[in-house]
Design an enzyme around this catalytic site. Structure first.
Site, mmCIF file in Angstrom:
data_model
loop_
_atom_site.group_PDB
_atom_site.id
_atom_site.type_symbol
_atom_site.label_atom_id
_atom_site.label_comp_id
_atom_site.label_asym_id
_atom_site.label_seq_id
_atom_site.Cartn_x
_atom_site.Cartn_y
_atom_site.Cartn_z
ATOM 1 C CD GLU A 1 -18.843 -4.449 50.257
ATOM 2 O OE1 GLU A 1 -18.485 -3.268 50.682
ATOM 3 O OE2 GLU A 1 -19.766 -4.912 49.771
ATOM 4 C CE1 TYR B 1 -10.908 -11.944 45.748
ATOM 5 C CE2 TYR B 1 -12.713 -12.051 47.400
ATOM 6 C CZ TYR B 1 -12.344 -11.629 46.080
ATOM 7 O OH TYR B 1 -13.006 -11.215 45.255
HETATM 8 C C1 LIG Z 1 -14.298 -16.532 42.961
HETATM 9 C C2 LIG Z 1 -13.967 -16.970 41.673
HETATM 10 C C3 LIG Z 1 -13.761 -15.423 40.876
HETATM 11 C C4 LIG Z 1 -12.565 -17.761 41.732
HETATM 12 O O1 LIG Z 1 -12.459 -17.809 40.129
HETATM 13 P P1 LIG Z 1 -11.368 -19.019 39.612
HETATM 14 O O2 LIG Z 1 -10.632 -18.520 38.302
HETATM 15 O O3 LIG Z 1 -12.057 -20.414 39.722
HETATM 16 O O4 LIG Z 1 -10.365 -19.053 41.070
HETATM 17 P P2 LIG Z 1 -8.832 -19.761 40.630
HETATM 18 O O5 LIG Z 1 -9.111 -21.069 39.866
HETATM 19 O O6 LIG Z 1 -7.930 -18.646 40.206
HETATM 20 O O7 LIG Z 1 -8.390 -20.170 42.240
HETATM 21 C C5 LIG Z 1 -7.448 -20.001 42.994
HETATM 22 C C6 LIG Z 1 -7.342 -20.495 44.219
HETATM 23 O O8 LIG Z 1 -8.624 -19.944 45.103
HETATM 24 C C7 LIG Z 1 -9.021 -20.841 45.772
HETATM 25 N N1 LIG Z 1 -10.569 -21.236 45.111
HETATM 26 C C8 LIG Z 1 -11.112 -20.737 44.126
HETATM 27 N N2 LIG Z 1 -12.416 -21.380 43.759
HETATM 28 C C9 LIG Z 1 -12.342 -22.314 45.009
HETATM 29 C C10 LIG Z 1 -13.563 -23.094 45.349
HETATM 30 N N3 LIG Z 1 -14.598 -23.207 44.671
HETATM 31 N N4 LIG Z 1 -13.418 -23.619 46.475
HETATM 32 C C11 LIG Z 1 -12.392 -23.802 47.191
HETATM 33 N N5 LIG Z 1 -11.122 -22.919 46.915
HETATM 34 C C12 LIG Z 1 -11.380 -22.105 45.720
HETATM 35 C C13 LIG Z 1 -8.182 -22.103 45.835
HETATM 36 O O9 LIG Z 1 -7.306 -21.894 46.659
HETATM 37 C C14 LIG Z 1 -7.507 -21.749 44.234
HETATM 38 O O10 LIG Z 1 -6.446 -22.419 44.095
HETATM 39 P P3 LIG Z 1 -6.235 -24.176 43.574
HETATM 40 O O11 LIG Z 1 -7.314 -24.301 42.664
HETATM 41 O O12 LIG Z 1 -4.853 -24.417 43.342
HETATM 42 O O13 LIG Z 1 -6.854 -24.986 45.064
HETATM 43 C C15 LIG Z 1 -14.979 -17.616 40.653
HETATM 44 O O14 LIG Z 1 -15.410 -18.674 41.802
HETATM 45 C C16 LIG Z 1 -16.170 -16.759 40.427
HETATM 46 O O15 LIG Z 1 -16.376 -16.211 39.471
HETATM 47 N N6 LIG Z 1 -17.231 -16.753 41.366
HETATM 48 C C17 LIG Z 1 -18.360 -16.093 41.075
HETATM 49 C C18 LIG Z 1 -18.234 -14.548 41.050
HETATM 50 C C19 LIG Z 1 -17.512 -13.989 42.492
HETATM 51 O O16 LIG Z 1 -18.152 -14.589 43.569
HETATM 52 N N7 LIG Z 1 -16.906 -13.029 42.619
HETATM 53 C C20 LIG Z 1 -16.277 -12.514 43.869
HETATM 54 C C21 LIG Z 1 -17.140 -11.603 44.435
HETATM 55 S S1 LIG Z 1 -16.305 -10.853 45.796
#
Ligand SMILES: CC(C)(COP(=O)(O)OP(=O)(O)OC[C@H]1O[C@@H](n2cnc3c(N)ncnc32)[C@H](O)[C@@H]1OP(=O)(O)O)[C@@H](O)C(=O)NCCC(=O)NCCS
Length: 161
Positions: free
Chosen positions: A108, A120
């Site tokens: 979610e 996702y």
């Molecule tokens: C969402 C979150 C977990 C992503 O973690 P991350 O380690 O930065 O993600 P990844 O580097 O593995 O990203 C994988 C893919 O997701 C997408 N993505 C991740 N962050 C993104 C951003 N800020 N903007 C656009 N696409 C994004 C991209 O497709 C990315 O691939 P790419 O880097 O080759 O383009 C991180 O931003 C976070 O901790 N956010 C705060 C907590 C949160 O929102 N948790 C989820 C609650 S449901």
């Protein structure tokens, strides 16, 4: 990067990362402890090597119910985002859940959480349904997303390694 199971001495750091990420579910430290010790719970953490030591930079928390599993929480230290850490945590989680008998993973997410929704989609989840105005202050829709395990290819483990 190394993905491994969470230990009790990781919980303080998990909570610190959660505090740096307001979009993550804001749990009490004991909520992590409870899930980590629940036979149906799985918490994975990501370590990166820093010189001769390693640093925990992200985590993913899962819970299984019958054939389904749910992603309950996920966060990556803001100073290490966009390095493939969440993607690797999801891939490892899916692999582990599959072995434990889960058939699909649900989650979610706030509709406005663009980084998470993009992650996702990149990890082959699709929208199952929308819960209108599920979140309060401000009112916001929740997206319920799902990734089935029986079809489709796996998420690459770590393209940025
Ligand atoms: C969402 C979150 C977990 C992503 O973690 P991350 O380690 O930065 O993600 P990844 O580097 O593995 O990203 C994988 C893919 O997701 C997408 N993505 C991740 N962050 C993104 C951003 N800020 N903007 C656009 N696409 C994004 C991209 O497709 C990315 O691939 P790419 O880097 O080759 O383009 C991180 O931003 C976070 O901790 N956010 C705060 C907590 C949160 O929102 N948790 C989820 C609650 S449901």
């Amino acid at each position: 990067m190394t993905i491994r199971g969470c230990r009790d001495d990781d919980l303080e750091r998990l909570h610190a990362i959660q505090s740096l990420c307001p979009q993550a579910a804001q749990w009490r430290p004991q909520d992590y402890l409870h899930l980590a010790h629940d036979p149906l719970g799985t918490i994975l953490v990501a370590d990166i090597e820093q010189g001769s030591s390693s640093r925990l930079v992200g985590f993913a928390a899962f819970h299984r119910v019958l054939d389904d599993a749910e992603l309950r929480n996920l966060a990556v230290d803001p100073s290490h985002q966009r390095q493939g850490i969440a993607r690797a945590l999801l891939a490892a989680g899916i692999q582990a859940l599959r072995v434990m008998g889960s058939r699909r993973l649900l989650l979610e997410v706030r509709a406005s959480n663009r980084p998470a929704v993009a992650l996702y989609h990149a990890a082959k989840f699709h929208l199952l349904y929308t819960r209108r105005n599920y979140y309060k202050n401000p009112d916001e829709d929740a997206l319920i997303m799902v990734r089935g395990f029986s079809t489709g290819t796996d998420v690459p483990v770590s393209p940025h390694q």
